[in-house]
Design an enzyme around this catalytic site. Structure first.
Site, short mmCIF file in Angstrom:
data_model
loop_
_atom_site.label_atom_id
_atom_site.label_comp_id
_atom_site.label_asym_id
_atom_site.label_seq_id
_atom_site.Cartn_x
_atom_site.Cartn_y
_atom_site.Cartn_z
CB SER A 70 36.11 43.78 -11.17
OG SER A 70 35.46 42.54 -11.23
N1 SAH Z 1 37.23 38.23 -10.50
C1 SAH Z 1 37.34 38.36 -11.92
C2 SAH Z 1 36.11 39.01 -12.50
C3 SAH Z 1 35.66 38.26 -13.72
S1 SAH Z 1 34.01 38.64 -14.24
C4 SAH Z 1 38.60 39.12 -12.29
O1 SAH Z 1 39.23 39.68 -11.40
O2 SAH Z 1 39.01 39.09 -13.45
C5 SAH Z 1 33.08 37.36 -13.45
C6 SAH Z 1 33.42 35.96 -13.80
O3 SAH Z 1 32.42 35.13 -13.21
C7 SAH Z 1 33.45 35.64 -15.28
O4 SAH Z 1 34.69 35.11 -15.61
C8 SAH Z 1 32.34 34.58 -15.44
O5 SAH Z 1 32.63 33.59 -16.39
C9 SAH Z 1 32.27 34.00 -14.05
N2 SAH Z 1 31.00 33.34 -13.73
C10 SAH Z 1 29.73 33.69 -14.06
N3 SAH Z 1 28.85 32.81 -13.57
C11 SAH Z 1 29.57 31.88 -12.90
C12 SAH Z 1 29.22 30.69 -12.17
N4 SAH Z 1 27.96 30.27 -12.03
N5 SAH Z 1 30.21 29.97 -11.63
C13 SAH Z 1 31.51 30.35 -11.76
N6 SAH Z 1 31.90 31.45 -12.42
C14 SAH Z 1 30.94 32.20 -12.99
#
Ligand code: SAH
Length: 220
Positions: A70
């Site tokens: 993000s």
């Molecule tokens: N907090 C992260 C943002 C990653 S983007 C950072 O700082 O890098 C959001 C993430 O949510 C992705 O890695 C995606 O795979 C995950 N995601 C999406 N749906 C999900 C679910 N149902 N359970 C767990 N993770 C999920």
């Protein structure tokens, strides 16, 4: 890891980070503790080498598997909202991704549980958090729509993936007085803060955002 890696060089240097923090202040981030933690958490370590030189730009960056780390402003904003009503001791993050938001949270709350559905991302995040010696974090490869029953209830839940509708389980695992910070929607998304009160749930819509979707199931 040597000190050059931690402190960064060139585009990952302290001066570049300072500029980013300044920009976040200008965008309205007011929580000094959040700003301090973001100033001193090496975002470049949460990216692959080819992307690391862009780590202190205020933009979302690819981390593989069609997912993104993000934008720093949004990490700061969500963290600030999570802490707005007082300190948090037990926090669940849905969507570990690179582990960067996890690391920021770990330095501001007592305990963090973080769930990621894509196994290779989780494995990398685990390594990085270990490198940084953040030991108050527990990770799990699972579908975060179901929260983390055994570890709950939580006084804070933060989702970095957007569902069309807030999953019931996340609300259920919120302790009284606890709050959930979550982007909600499909093509049009809004950041919401849901607080559990004695009467039920109090929802506040904060601002328009763009996150990757919350997806069902897990990926090996
Ligand atoms: N907090 C992260 C943002 C990653 S983007 C950072 O700082 O890098 C959001 C993430 O949510 C992705 O890695 C995606 O795979 C995950 N995601 C999406 N749906 C999900 C679910 N149902 N359970 C767990 N993770 C999920």
């Amino acid at each position: 890891m040597n000190s050059v890696d931690l402190n960064g060089i060139g585009m990952t240097s302290q001066r570049t980070r300072e500029r980013l923090v300044q920009r976040m202040v200008e965008q309205g981030i007011g929580n000094q503790r959040v700003l301090d933690v973001m100033r001193t958490t090496p975002r470049h370590l949460f990216l692959d080498e080819a992307m690391a030189h862009r780590a202190y730009e205020d933009t979302a960056l690819p981390i593989g598997f069609q997912q993104t780390l993000s934008q720093p402003y949004i990490v700061a904003r969500m963290t600030e909202l999570l802490l707005e009503q007082g300190p948090r001791s037990r926090v669940l993050e849905v969507g570990t991704g690179s582990g960067y938001q996890t690391a920021v949270l770990a330095r501001l709350v007592e305990q963090v549980w973080s769930v990621e559905r894509i196994k290779p991302l989780l494995d990398k995040a685990r390594q990085r958090l270990r490198q940084l010696k953040l030991r108050n974090v527990t990770l799990r490869h699972a579908d975060g729509s179901f929260g983390w029953e055994d570890a709950g209830p939580f006084d804070g839940i933060l989702s970095t993936a957007a569902p069309e509708r807030i999953p019931e389980e996340l609300l259920r695992q919120l302790a009284p007085g606890g709050c959930l910070v979550i982007p909600v929607g499909g093509t049009s998304q809004h950041l919401q803060v849901v607080t559990r009160t004695s009467e039920g749930f109090d929802t506040r819509i904060v601002e328009a955002v763009r996150f990757v979707p919350l997806r069902p199931g897990t990926v090996k």
